[in-house]
Design a protein around this motif. Structure first.
Motif, short mmCIF file in Angstrom:
data_model
loop_
_atom_site.label_atom_id
_atom_site.label_comp_id
_atom_site.label_asym_id
_atom_site.label_seq_id
_atom_site.Cartn_x
_atom_site.Cartn_y
_atom_site.Cartn_z
N ILE A 1 0.85 -1.20 0.00
CA ILE A 1 0.00 0.00 0.00
C ILE A 1 0.88 1.24 0.00
O ILE A 1 0.60 2.21 -0.73
CB ILE A 1 -0.98 -0.02 1.19
CG1 ILE A 1 -2.03 -1.11 0.98
CG2 ILE A 1 -1.63 1.34 1.39
CD1 ILE A 1 -2.89 -1.41 2.20
N ALA A 2 1.96 1.23 0.79
CA ALA A 2 2.86 2.39 0.83
C ALA A 2 3.44 2.69 -0.55
O ALA A 2 3.43 3.83 -1.02
CB ALA A 2 3.98 2.16 1.84
N MET A 3 3.91 1.66 -1.24
CA MET A 3 4.47 1.89 -2.58
C MET A 3 3.38 2.26 -3.57
O MET A 3 3.61 3.06 -4.47
CB MET A 3 5.29 0.69 -3.07
CG MET A 3 4.51 -0.50 -3.55
SD MET A 3 5.51 -1.93 -4.08
CE MET A 3 6.25 -1.34 -5.57
N SER A 4 2.18 1.72 -3.39
CA SER A 4 1.07 2.01 -4.30
C SER A 4 0.57 3.44 -4.16
O SER A 4 0.18 4.06 -5.15
CB SER A 4 -0.09 1.04 -4.04
OG SER A 4 0.33 -0.29 -4.30
N VAL A 5 0.60 3.96 -2.94
CA VAL A 5 0.22 5.36 -2.74
C VAL A 5 1.18 6.27 -3.49
O VAL A 5 0.77 7.20 -4.19
CB VAL A 5 0.16 5.72 -1.23
CG1 VAL A 5 0.11 7.21 -1.01
CG2 VAL A 5 -1.02 5.02 -0.57
N LEU A 6 2.47 5.97 -3.37
CA LEU A 6 3.48 6.76 -4.09
C LEU A 6 3.27 6.62 -5.61
O LEU A 6 3.36 7.61 -6.35
CB LEU A 6 4.87 6.32 -3.69
CG LEU A 6 6.04 7.11 -4.27
CD1 LEU A 6 5.94 8.58 -3.89
CD2 LEU A 6 7.35 6.52 -3.78
N MET A 7 2.97 5.43 -6.07
CA MET A 7 2.71 5.20 -7.49
C MET A 7 1.48 5.99 -7.94
O MET A 7 1.50 6.64 -9.00
CB MET A 7 2.51 3.71 -7.77
CG MET A 7 2.27 3.38 -9.22
SD MET A 7 2.24 1.59 -9.60
CE MET A 7 1.10 0.95 -8.39
N PRO B 1 3.22 4.32 -18.80
CA PRO B 1 1.98 4.59 -19.52
C PRO B 1 0.73 4.31 -18.67
O PRO B 1 -0.29 4.96 -18.83
CB PRO B 1 2.02 3.64 -20.71
CG PRO B 1 3.41 3.14 -20.82
CD PRO B 1 4.05 3.33 -19.47
N LYS B 2 0.84 3.35 -17.78
CA LYS B 2 -0.23 3.05 -16.82
C LYS B 2 0.40 2.31 -15.65
O LYS B 2 1.52 1.81 -15.77
CB LYS B 2 -1.35 2.22 -17.45
CG LYS B 2 -0.92 0.86 -17.96
CD LYS B 2 -2.08 -0.02 -18.43
CE LYS B 2 -2.78 0.55 -19.63
NZ LYS B 2 -3.77 -0.37 -20.21
N PRO B 3 -0.28 2.26 -14.51
CA PRO B 3 0.27 1.50 -13.38
C PRO B 3 0.55 0.05 -13.80
O PRO B 3 -0.25 -0.58 -14.49
CB PRO B 3 -0.82 1.57 -12.32
CG PRO B 3 -1.58 2.82 -12.66
CD PRO B 3 -1.55 2.91 -14.16
N ALA C 1 -6.42 -5.99 -10.46
CA ALA C 1 -5.03 -5.53 -10.39
C ALA C 1 -4.65 -5.19 -8.95
O ALA C 1 -3.55 -5.53 -8.49
CB ALA C 1 -4.82 -4.32 -11.31
N ALA C 2 -5.55 -4.51 -8.23
CA ALA C 2 -5.28 -4.16 -6.84
C ALA C 2 -5.15 -5.41 -5.98
O ALA C 2 -4.22 -5.52 -5.16
CB ALA C 2 -6.38 -3.25 -6.30
N SER D 1 12.64 2.34 -15.15
CA SER D 1 13.49 1.56 -14.23
C SER D 1 13.80 2.37 -12.97
O SER D 1 13.82 1.82 -11.87
CB SER D 1 14.76 1.09 -14.91
OG SER D 1 15.57 2.18 -15.29
N VAL D 2 14.00 3.66 -13.11
CA VAL D 2 14.29 4.51 -11.95
C VAL D 2 13.06 4.64 -11.06
O VAL D 2 13.14 4.48 -9.84
CB VAL D 2 14.78 5.90 -12.40
CG1 VAL D 2 14.97 6.84 -11.21
CG2 VAL D 2 16.06 5.79 -13.22
N ALA D 3 11.91 4.92 -11.68
CA ALA D 3 10.67 5.08 -10.91
C ALA D 3 10.31 3.80 -10.17
O ALA D 3 9.95 3.83 -8.98
CB ALA D 3 9.53 5.50 -11.83
N THR D 4 10.43 2.66 -10.85
CA THR D 4 10.08 1.40 -10.20
C THR D 4 11.11 1.00 -9.14
O THR D 4 10.76 0.34 -8.16
CB THR D 4 9.88 0.27 -11.22
OG1 THR D 4 11.05 0.15 -12.04
CG2 THR D 4 8.66 0.54 -12.10
#
Length: 155
Positions: A18-24, A36-38, A61-62, A121-124
């Motif tokens: 959830i923490a990483m998903s909020v940032l995403m 282009p999309k999550p 997906a969630a 690659s940097v964002a992920t």
């Protein structure tokens, strides 16, 4: 296998996801995300095709993303004592590498997202470091909520 430790790890893995998903989500909503999309949405859309309505794909997906993060949190908690921030970071780096090599190419994003932009690659990497640090901070430091601390001392 210590099923209680597995369950605790799964729960904290979901929290870290959830923490990483909020940032995403912040990245997507602000337009700062290079993707282009999550990625969970892209993977589920690729697997299921266009047959399902978008809300159903988003829900699946969630669920898939939270389950995947929870599973790896459970593996870390079950196989490692104590769980540390460093071990969480190593897991995050491992999962980032798996994403880059196994999941992005079938999306036609290329190795490390380079078919779209190298910034993927940097964002992920940042997202997976958030996951790993969060997981490493939470599992053994909060295990006393569900049981004794791993060293056997009272908290």
């Amino acid at each position: 296998m210590d099923t209680k430790r597995f369950a605790v790890g799964f729960g904290w893995g979901v929290v870290a996801t959830i923490a990483m998903s909020v940032l995403m989500a912040v990245g997507v909503l602000t337009g700062m995300s290079p993707m282009p999309k999550p990625i969970p949405l892209a993977i589920v859309g690729q697997v299921l095709g266009d047959g399902l309505p978008t809300p159903a794909i988003m829900l699946l997906a969630a669920i898939a993303h939270l389950s995947y993060g929870g599973f790896w949190g459970a593996v870390l908690a079950s196989e490692t004592r104590p769980v540390t921030v460093g071990k969480g970071v190593v897991l995050g780096l491992f999962l980032w590498l798996v994403l880059q090599v196994l999941f992005l190419p079938p999306l036609d994003w290329g190795l490390f997202g380079t078919a779209v932009t190298p910034m993927i690659s940097v964002a992920t990497l940042i997202l997976h470091l958030v996951y790993g640090v969060t997981l490493g901070c939470l599992i053994d430091r909060n295990y006393m909520v569900s049981g004794p601390s791993p060293a056997g001392r009272s908290a």
